[in-house]
Design an enzyme around this catalytic site. Structure first.
Site, mmCIF file in Angstrom:
data_model
loop_
_atom_site.group_PDB
_atom_site.id
_atom_site.type_symbol
_atom_site.label_atom_id
_atom_site.label_comp_id
_atom_site.label_asym_id
_atom_site.label_seq_id
_atom_site.Cartn_x
_atom_site.Cartn_y
_atom_site.Cartn_z
ATOM 1 N N PRO A 128 -137.285 -41.070 -29.980
ATOM 2 C CA PRO A 128 -136.561 -40.561 -31.146
ATOM 3 C C PRO A 128 -137.126 -39.223 -31.644
ATOM 4 O O PRO A 128 -136.365 -38.329 -32.040
ATOM 5 C CB PRO A 128 -136.744 -41.666 -32.195
ATOM 6 C CG PRO A 128 -136.982 -42.895 -31.390
ATOM 7 C CD PRO A 128 -137.785 -42.445 -30.214
ATOM 8 N N TYR A 129 -138.441 -39.087 -31.624
ATOM 9 C CA TYR A 129 -139.084 -37.834 -32.052
ATOM 10 C C TYR A 129 -138.682 -36.690 -31.122
ATOM 11 O O TYR A 129 -138.325 -35.597 -31.575
ATOM 12 C CB TYR A 129 -140.599 -38.019 -32.054
ATOM 13 C CG TYR A 129 -141.386 -36.761 -32.309
ATOM 14 C CD1 TYR A 129 -141.493 -36.219 -33.582
ATOM 15 C CD2 TYR A 129 -142.044 -36.115 -31.257
ATOM 16 C CE1 TYR A 129 -142.223 -35.060 -33.813
ATOM 17 C CE2 TYR A 129 -142.781 -34.967 -31.478
ATOM 18 C CZ TYR A 129 -142.864 -34.437 -32.750
ATOM 19 O OH TYR A 129 -143.586 -33.290 -32.965
ATOM 20 N N MET A 130 -138.730 -36.933 -29.817
ATOM 21 C CA MET A 130 -138.356 -35.912 -28.851
ATOM 22 C C MET A 130 -136.893 -35.510 -29.010
ATOM 23 O O MET A 130 -136.545 -34.334 -28.919
ATOM 24 C CB MET A 130 -138.611 -36.413 -27.428
ATOM 25 C CG MET A 130 -140.077 -36.548 -27.077
ATOM 26 S SD MET A 130 -140.913 -34.939 -27.039
ATOM 27 C CE MET A 130 -142.398 -35.358 -26.120
ATOM 28 N N LYS A 133 -136.535 -33.241 -32.015
ATOM 29 C CA LYS A 133 -137.001 -31.893 -31.708
ATOM 30 C C LYS A 133 -136.011 -31.161 -30.806
ATOM 31 O O LYS A 133 -135.730 -29.971 -30.997
ATOM 32 C CB LYS A 133 -138.379 -31.951 -31.040
ATOM 33 C CG LYS A 133 -139.507 -32.351 -31.980
ATOM 34 C CD LYS A 133 -139.682 -31.335 -33.092
ATOM 35 C CE LYS A 133 -140.884 -31.615 -33.957
ATOM 36 N NZ LYS A 133 -140.999 -30.659 -35.085
#
Length: 215
Positions: A128-130, A133
């Site tokens: 989810p973080y990737m 970004k």
């Protein structure tokens, strides 16, 4: 130049603010979301402007009055849930980009993450973080802003070495947070580095030389 640090209370953001204040070459402004943080920076002789990345674009834009460069180093942090990843790392970044365009900001420096531009390398809890970004960077690249996207490797709390490698990497390597902050500060003096996205890891080249090669 007048430089606004979004995420000035984060680990990299604090370092950038401190380095800019110490260098005295540029005027630094800190964007924070709590009144007590405004007071903390004021005690250090640093002007802080109040806005919440979960708030309106108008409120974020208001912090950009007379700002030449915006540095986005904000993040939801590893202790929050995926909801905050979406609201801060993605939507907060998107709002900041929109606000910068409206405010007529000249330049935007984004702190992203290595491998975020390669879906095949996303794994586990970092997906989810990737994704956040990736899509924030995509929007910045499609904007009219003069941008520099830095995708640092795995962040370490070791002292900076002042030696880095920039470009397109095939392996996920590490870099001290201090070297990321120093690279951001030095990049302000290279306005010809325009509309570029690069990976940033520890290396054998001085920060100045590495940036000169990009310019």
């Amino acid at each position: 130049m007048n430089v606004l640090i979004v995420g000035a209370n984060g680990q990299i953001g604090k370092m950038v603010v401190e380095k800019l204040k110490k260098g005295k070459k540029h005027n630094v402004r800190a964007m924070v979301r709590k009144e007590e943080q405004v007071a903390d920076f004021k005690d250090k002789g640093i002007e802080a402007r109040l806005a919440d990345l979960e708030g309106s674009v108008d409120a974020i834009q208001a912090t950009m009055k007379e700002i030449d460069v915006v540095v986005f180093s904000a993040g939801s942090g590893g202790s929050t849930g995926y909801d905050k990843t979406i609201l801060i790392d993605l939507d907060g970044a998107v709002k900041t980009i929109e606000a910068a365009e409206r405010a007529g900001v000249k330049r935007f420096i984004m702190v992203s993450s290595i491998a975020s531009n390669h879906r095949e390398k996303w794994s586990g809890d970092m997906k989810p973080y990737m994704a956040a970004k990736y899509y924030a960077d995509q929007l910045l690249e499609k904007s009219g802003l003069n941008y520099l996207i830095l995708r640092p490797g795995m962040l370490e709390n070791e002292p900076g070495t002042g030696r880095i490698k920039v470009g397109i990497e095939t392996a996920i390597r590490s870099i001290p947070r201090e070297d990321v902050a120093s690279t951001i500060v030095s990049a302000l003096d290279y306005p010809t580095i325009s509309r570029q996205a690069v990976d940033l890891i520890s290396g054998d080249t001085s920060i100045e030389e590495a940036l000169t090669q990009l310019a």
